[in-house]
Every structure is written in structure tokens, then in C-alpha cells.
Scaffold this motif. Sequence first.
Motif, mmCIF file in Angstrom:
data_model
loop_
_atom_site.group_PDB
_atom_site.id
_atom_site.type_symbol
_atom_site.label_atom_id
_atom_site.label_comp_id
_atom_site.label_asym_id
_atom_site.label_seq_id
_atom_site.Cartn_x
_atom_site.Cartn_y
_atom_site.Cartn_z
ATOM 1 N N PHE A 147 13.518 8.746 14.243
ATOM 2 C CA PHE A 147 12.920 7.796 13.308
ATOM 3 C C PHE A 147 11.699 7.176 13.965
ATOM 4 C CE2 PHE A 147 17.008 8.403 11.569
ATOM 5 C CZ PHE A 147 17.029 7.915 10.264
ATOM 6 N N ASN A 148 10.566 7.136 13.238
ATOM 7 C CA ASN A 148 9.373 6.564 13.846
ATOM 8 C C ASN A 148 9.387 5.042 13.830
ATOM 9 O OD1 ASN A 148 8.762 5.892 11.215
ATOM 10 N ND2 ASN A 148 6.835 7.010 11.113
ATOM 11 N N ASN A 149 10.398 4.454 13.183
ATOM 12 C CA ASN A 149 10.652 3.014 13.277
ATOM 13 C C ASN A 149 12.096 2.830 13.704
ATOM 14 O OD1 ASN A 149 8.078 2.247 12.309
ATOM 15 N ND2 ASN A 149 8.766 2.556 10.204
ATOM 16 N N GLU A 150 12.372 1.750 14.441
ATOM 17 C CA GLU A 150 13.737 1.522 14.897
ATOM 18 C C GLU A 150 14.652 1.197 13.728
ATOM 19 O OE1 GLU A 150 13.859 -1.372 17.947
ATOM 20 O OE2 GLU A 150 12.755 -0.151 19.400
ATOM 21 N N GLU B 41 9.043 7.699 8.603
ATOM 22 C CA GLU B 41 9.010 9.135 8.857
ATOM 23 C C GLU B 41 10.179 9.505 9.766
ATOM 24 O OE1 GLU B 41 5.866 12.594 10.292
ATOM 25 O OE2 GLU B 41 5.807 10.621 11.252
ATOM 26 N N VAL B 42 10.918 10.539 9.384
ATOM 27 C CA VAL B 42 12.016 11.055 10.205
ATOM 28 C C VAL B 42 11.643 12.469 10.627
ATOM 29 C CG1 VAL B 42 14.479 11.518 10.361
ATOM 30 C CG2 VAL B 42 13.661 9.686 8.865
ATOM 31 N N ASP C 121 0.838 -1.198 0.000
ATOM 32 C CA ASP C 121 0.000 0.000 0.000
ATOM 33 C C ASP C 121 0.876 1.252 0.000
ATOM 34 O OD1 ASP C 121 0.981 0.297 2.579
ATOM 35 O OD2 ASP C 121 -0.851 -0.424 3.553
ATOM 36 N N ASP C 122 0.271 2.401 0.314
ATOM 37 C CA ASP C 122 0.967 3.684 0.231
ATOM 38 C C ASP C 122 2.087 3.836 1.259
ATOM 39 O OD1 ASP C 122 -0.773 4.273 -1.752
ATOM 40 O OD2 ASP C 122 -1.920 5.769 -0.642
ATOM 41 N N ASN C 123 2.181 2.917 2.198
ATOM 42 C CA ASN C 123 3.239 2.987 3.200
ATOM 43 C C ASN C 123 4.546 2.379 2.710
ATOM 44 O OD1 ASN C 123 1.628 4.156 5.349
ATOM 45 N ND2 ASN C 123 0.603 2.163 5.495
ATOM 46 N N TRP C 124 4.547 1.916 1.466
ATOM 47 C CA TRP C 124 5.730 1.271 0.908
ATOM 48 C C TRP C 124 6.213 2.022 -0.322
ATOM 49 C CZ3 TRP C 124 7.981 -3.275 2.886
ATOM 50 C CH2 TRP C 124 7.281 -3.853 3.951
ATOM 51 N N ASN D 116 9.704 20.396 14.175
ATOM 52 C CA ASN D 116 8.780 19.255 14.192
ATOM 53 C C ASN D 116 8.303 18.862 12.793
ATOM 54 O OD1 ASN D 116 8.810 18.763 17.001
ATOM 55 N ND2 ASN D 116 7.352 20.445 17.333
ATOM 56 N N GLY D 117 8.995 19.384 11.773
ATOM 57 C CA GLY D 117 8.721 18.917 10.422
ATOM 58 C C GLY D 117 9.328 17.533 10.218
ATOM 59 N N SER D 118 9.054 16.940 9.074
ATOM 60 C CA SER D 118 9.550 15.581 8.856
ATOM 61 C C SER D 118 9.855 15.353 7.380
ATOM 62 C CB SER D 118 8.531 14.547 9.336
ATOM 63 O OG SER D 118 7.344 14.592 8.562
ATOM 64 N N ILE D 119 10.652 14.327 7.135
ATOM 65 C CA ILE D 119 10.910 13.824 5.796
ATOM 66 C C ILE D 119 10.513 12.353 5.773
ATOM 67 C CG2 ILE D 119 12.823 15.438 5.455
ATOM 68 C CD1 ILE D 119 14.732 12.992 5.837
ATOM 69 N N GLY D 120 10.350 11.808 4.570
ATOM 70 C CA GLY D 120 10.102 10.378 4.419
ATOM 71 C C GLY D 120 11.386 9.684 3.983
#
Length: 257
Positions: free
Chosen positions: A207-210, A140-141, A67-70, A171-175
Amino acid sequence: MMKYYLSAAVLLCAACGQGEPLTETSPSETNETATSDGIIDITDTGGTIDRPSDDPNSALNPFEGYDDNWYISFGWPGEYPPGFAIVADGVTALGREAMALDARLDQSCPLEKNAVYQQWNQRRAEADDLDFRTASKITEVIFPSGGTIAVIPEADESFVPQQITLNVPVNGSIGYLRYVAEGFFLMEFDGEEYQTLENELPEDALFNNESTEDDLWLQTNCTDGSRVWLTLSDALKTDGINEWEIQGYGEASDLRP
């Protein structure tokens, strides 16, 4: 929308400092203005590559399992991308009809002894019409303190790609789209895609994931005439299949009988 997008960077040796500059086909427009505070030297080791169509009915879009998360792209990442070798007679790997982990693992694919499936092995790639793809979980970073980051726009087809500076708000982010090689990765900011170095990120970046997550896929012709999608992890679980042994940078060939 899921990105069926091929960055030329997936086949680059980033910051090698030698060879031809970054090249890709079908460039998109960018409205960024290049700064004069330096460049990042990107070299091309793989030539130009065609991007897949955005037409959902296209044979180049068999990605219904994501899906859109990939982020879907050609090639496998790393300075020395992985691969596997067929080291016994009568090896049959199990694969899938589509590039989707929820598709049935029920497609038998007999493979030729001594074949090496690695993206630098051009003879095997041509003989079996190999299609290497990476499905990367987008991370998301977050920039808690904001900051600037030096990048190269993916659409930049200049002989020497120009570095620009992005301003990311507090508090902005990049992908984080996917790792490339030599510390380079692909990122997205405000709907545009860029290449940059991991050490360009602020020290307090979150990083929102480890860790990033990649599924490495290969579509190949089998010796019985069928065509199957294999994952690297499934292939390496098969008796008679071993990890590819590195020969040297950019070097790969079938095993000697």
C-alpha cells in the motif's frame, strides 16, 4: 476525472448470505466474461440508489474541495456505520456551505434534541433530507510479484453477481477506492471498478499509504430552515452531541424524549 460514482456496495452487508442480491441503478457496460469457479454472495440492505450527475453545474456535484485523488460516494462505510445524537436542548453545530474542508466553517445549524443522524434512521433521513457522503483518499496497491484477484464487476446487476478473475502483472497496481464492510472494498483496475475482499490481495501487496483516509460528510436541513454540510468529526466536537449508540444491525431511531 473525479468519480461522482455511487456503488450500491456502500449500503451492503457483504457476504451476509441472506436477503436480496446486489441492486444498483444506471448500470454501465462491462466486457468481462464471468468464470465458473464460484460466486461472491452480496446482499442488499438499502435498496436502489440514484447516482449523482456528472454535470459540474448539477446540485448533486458540490465536491469542489476534492481532486482526482479522491473517490466520492454515497453512504458511510463499515458494518455498523457511525452516527451522532443530539442529547441537549439548543444545540447548534457549525458546518460548511459546500462539501469541502477548505470551505469556511461558519454555517450555524441548530439541531433538534433527540435527533439521531445515522443512515439506518429512515424517519430522520426523510424528515431532514439527509445526504450521507464519503470522500476517500484513493490508495495505490502495488503487486510486486503480480498475481490474480477474484472480483465482482460493479456493473454486474445479475440476481447472483458472478465472480471473475483479474490478472495483475508484475509491479502492476490497483486503486483501493474505499472500504465497504465485512472485509469488502471497492477497487479500480484498468479503468473499471470492482468489489473484492481484502484477503484476496497477495501477501506481498504494498500500500502506498499506511492507511486509507476518509472524510465523512452529512448534508442536513437545520431547524432554522437552512441547509448545511457537516463532517462527523466537527459534529462530535459540539457540546450536546454524542456518538450514536448501536441498537442492532440495521436499527436506528431518534432518542426517546
